[in-house]
Design a protein around this motif. Structure first.
Motif, PDB file in Angstrom:
ATOM      1  N   TYR A  96      46.993  41.137  32.696  1.00 55.62           N
ATOM      2  CA  TYR A  96      48.197  40.646  32.572  1.00 55.62           C
ATOM      3  C   TYR A  96      48.045  39.162  31.960  1.00 55.62           C
ATOM      4  N   GLY A  97      46.445  39.095  31.953  1.00 54.55           N
ATOM      5  CA  GLY A  97      45.964  37.319  31.806  1.00 54.55           C
ATOM      6  C   GLY A  97      44.614  37.140  30.708  1.00 54.55           C
ATOM      7  N   ASP A  98      44.053  36.123  30.665  1.00 56.65           N
ATOM      8  CA  ASP A  98      42.520  36.280  29.184  1.00 56.65           C
ATOM      9  C   ASP A  98      41.751  36.242  30.698  1.00 56.65           C
ATOM     10  N   THR A  99      41.970  36.603  31.958  1.00 50.73           N
ATOM     11  CA  THR A  99      40.597  36.803  32.977  1.00 50.73           C
ATOM     12  C   THR A  99      40.656  37.798  33.549  1.00 50.73           C
ATOM     13  N   ASP A 100      41.325  39.019  33.128  1.00 52.21           N
ATOM     14  CA  ASP A 100      41.137  40.276  33.747  1.00 52.21           C
ATOM     15  C   ASP A 100      40.646  41.475  32.917  1.00 52.21           C
ATOM     16  N   ALA A 101      40.720  42.290  33.822  1.00 51.73           N
ATOM     17  CA  ALA A 101      39.941  43.695  33.350  1.00 51.73           C
ATOM     18  C   ALA A 101      40.536  44.871  34.350  1.00 51.73           C
ATOM     19  N   PHE A 102      40.831  45.837  33.866  1.00 52.83           N
ATOM     20  CA  PHE A 102      40.832  46.760  34.860  1.00 52.83           C
ATOM     21  C   PHE A 102      39.686  48.115  34.745  1.00 52.83           C
ATOM     22  N   TYR A 103      39.669  48.416  35.930  1.00 51.39           N
ATOM     23  CA  TYR A 103      38.558  50.102  35.641  1.00 51.39           C
ATOM     24  C   TYR A 103      39.105  51.132  36.379  1.00 51.39           C
ATOM     25  N   GLU A 104      38.305  52.547  36.029  1.00 54.96           N
ATOM     26  CA  GLU A 104      38.293  53.908  36.253  1.00 54.96           C
ATOM     27  C   GLU A 104      37.956  53.804  37.932  1.00 54.96           C
ATOM     28  N   ALA A 105      38.894  54.633  38.799  1.00 55.45           N
ATOM     29  CA  ALA A 105      39.091  53.842  40.149  1.00 55.45           C
ATOM     30  C   ALA A 105      38.768  55.214  41.082  1.00 55.45           C
ATOM     31  N   LYS A 106      38.402  55.669  42.537  1.00 58.46           N
ATOM     32  CA  LYS A 106      38.637  56.957  42.987  1.00 58.46           C
ATOM     33  C   LYS A 106      40.008  57.159  43.358  1.00 58.46           C
ATOM     34  N   ARG A 107      40.141  58.120  44.629  1.00 53.56           N
ATOM     35  CA  ARG A 107      41.800  57.959  44.812  1.00 53.56           C
ATOM     36  C   ARG A 107      42.581  58.229  43.820  1.00 53.56           C
ATOM     37  N   LYS A 108      43.754  58.430  44.363  1.00 54.37           N
ATOM     38  CA  LYS A 108      44.830  58.525  43.988  1.00 54.37           C
ATOM     39  C   LYS A 108      45.611  57.463  44.591  1.00 54.37           C
ATOM     40  N   TYR A 109      47.049  56.712  44.176  1.00 55.91           N
ATOM     41  CA  TYR A 109      48.030  56.316  44.595  1.00 55.91           C
ATOM     42  C   TYR A 109      48.692  57.349  45.305  1.00 55.91           C
ATOM     43  N   SER A 110      49.668  56.910  46.415  1.00 51.70           N
ATOM     44  CA  SER A 110      50.892  57.981  47.032  1.00 51.70           C
ATOM     45  C   SER A 110      51.400  56.864  48.349  1.00 51.70           C
ATOM     46  N   LEU A 111      52.905  57.353  48.206  1.00 49.20           N
ATOM     47  CA  LEU A 111      53.902  56.784  49.427  1.00 49.20           C
ATOM     48  C   LEU A 111      52.575  56.393  50.811  1.00 49.20           C
ATOM     49  N   PHE A 112      51.628  57.183  50.839  1.00 48.46           N
ATOM     50  CA  PHE A 112      50.960  57.260  51.962  1.00 48.46           C
ATOM     51  C   PHE A 112      49.577  56.726  51.520  1.00 48.46           C
ATOM     52  N   TYR A 113      48.769  56.251  50.562  1.00 50.57           N
ATOM     53  CA  TYR A 113      48.203  55.451  50.656  1.00 50.57           C
ATOM     54  C   TYR A 113      47.885  54.368  48.497  1.00 50.57           C
ATOM     55  N   THR A 114      48.933  53.085  49.640  1.00 51.84           N
ATOM     56  CA  THR A 114      49.116  52.240  48.027  1.00 51.84           C
ATOM     57  C   THR A 114      47.830  51.553  48.204  1.00 51.84           C
ATOM     58  N   CYS A 115      48.681  49.910  47.329  1.00 54.26           N
ATOM     59  CA  CYS A 115      47.572  49.158  46.992  1.00 54.26           C
ATOM     60  C   CYS A 115      47.472  48.548  48.000  1.00 54.26           C
ATOM     61  N   ASN A 116      48.246  48.024  49.036  1.00 51.36           N
ATOM     62  CA  ASN A 116      47.999  47.615  50.172  1.00 51.36           C
ATOM     63  C   ASN A 116      47.649  48.207  51.197  1.00 51.36           C
ATOM     64  N   THR A 117      47.303  49.560  51.412  1.00 46.25           N
ATOM     65  CA  THR A 117      46.453  50.271  51.924  1.00 46.25           C
ATOM     66  C   THR A 117      44.896  50.671  52.038  1.00 46.25           C
ATOM     67  N   TRP A 118      44.893  50.139  50.899  1.00 45.36           N
ATOM     68  CA  TRP A 118      43.903  49.890  50.152  1.00 45.36           C
ATOM     69  C   TRP A 118      43.217  48.690  50.548  1.00 45.36           C
ATOM     70  N   ALA A 119      43.754  47.253  50.121  1.00 48.44           N
ATOM     71  CA  ALA A 119      43.105  46.065  50.289  1.00 48.44           C
ATOM     72  C   ALA A 119      43.329  45.931  52.415  1.00 48.44           C
ATOM     73  N   ASN A 120      44.308  46.459  52.908  1.00 48.70           N
ATOM     74  CA  ASN A 120      43.814  46.802  54.328  1.00 48.70           C
ATOM     75  C   ASN A 120      43.171  47.469  55.062  1.00 48.70           C
ATOM     76  N   ASN A 121      42.255  48.565  54.344  1.00 45.41           N
ATOM     77  CA  ASN A 121      41.748  49.031  54.877  1.00 45.41           C
ATOM     78  C   ASN A 121      39.686  48.320  54.509  1.00 45.41           C
ATOM     79  N   ALA A 122      39.904  47.709  53.580  1.00 41.89           N
ATOM     80  CA  ALA A 122      38.625  46.801  52.945  1.00 41.89           C
ATOM     81  C   ALA A 122      38.702  45.714  54.304  1.00 41.89           C
ATOM     82  N   LEU A 123      39.813  45.562  54.997  1.00 42.89           N
ATOM     83  CA  LEU A 123      39.234  44.296  55.539  1.00 42.89           C
ATOM     84  C   LEU A 123      39.187  44.936  56.819  1.00 42.89           C
TER      85      LEU A 123
END
Length: 212
Positions: free
Chosen positions: A163-190
């Protein structure tokens, strides 16, 4: 008709459960600043690169970015569908096949990391103070979201989809779905570090509503 009922129930459930607040732990001496950051759709968890507990640059190296900047002091972690991350630079580029696979957990996931020198609080960026014990739990949560190589290292995804000059991507666990989204992950982090969160949410706005 069944599809319409499903969509209606999904929207109702998301609205209802996201309104229910998981309260923060009662805690004293919170001296570690973390942030929640949104681009309007997706929530990142932002933490100090270096602390007494961890040096994140040893796991998500500056060298994996286009222009390594070792003066950065913060690193953002976002979890999401790998197809969305790598093949959808803008909403105009979204393909039905990518959206379908993401919605129904048919593809893999990735962690997107971004380095920052500093962040300023705004409607899209909220600072949260946590203590050492809470941060230890957050560290464990984030680390456990990465896939690891045979020697225990994170797995960098080599791509031109940065997305820019200071980012990178890494392989992750689990699968995204309607019931476990990027925001679900962040909410669970909190939740993992004892902070205010939604009971469940697939969206970013309900999370930020807890930090008005």
């Amino acid at each position: 008709m069944s599809l319409i009922i499903f969509i209606g129930l999904y929207i109702l459930t998301a609205f209802t459960l996201s309104k229910i607040t998981v309260p923060a732990e009662k805690s004293l001496n919170g001296d570690i600043d973390i942030y929640i950051l949104t681009n309007g759709v997706h929530t990142d968890i932002v933490v100090p690169i270096k602390s007494r507990q961890i040096d994140w640059s040893k796991q998500v190296s500056f060298s994996n970015t286009i222009r390594p900047d070792t003066t950065a002091s913060l690193v953002a972690f976002g979890w999401g569908d790998k197809g969305f991350y790598l093949n959808t630079p803008t909403w105009a580029d979204l393909k039905f096949s990518v959206a379908f696979k993401a919605a129904f957990a048919l593809s893999t996931s990735a962690i997107h990391t971004t380095f920052y020198k500093h962040l300023s609080e705004s409607s899209s960026c909220k600072k949260i103070k946590i203590n050492n014990e809470q941060y230890a739990r957050l560290i464990a949560y984030i680390q456990n979201s990465f896939q690891q190589s045979a020697n225990g290292n994170t797995i960098n995804i080599r791509t031109n989809a940065n997305y820019g000059d200071t980012d990178a991507f890494y392989e992750a666990k689990r699968k995204y779905s309607l019931f476990y989204t990027c925001n679900t992950w962040a909410n669970n982090a909190l939740k993992a570090c004892g902070q205010r969160a939604c009971l469940w949410t697939p969206m970013d706005k309900p999370i930020f509503d807890k930090y008005r």
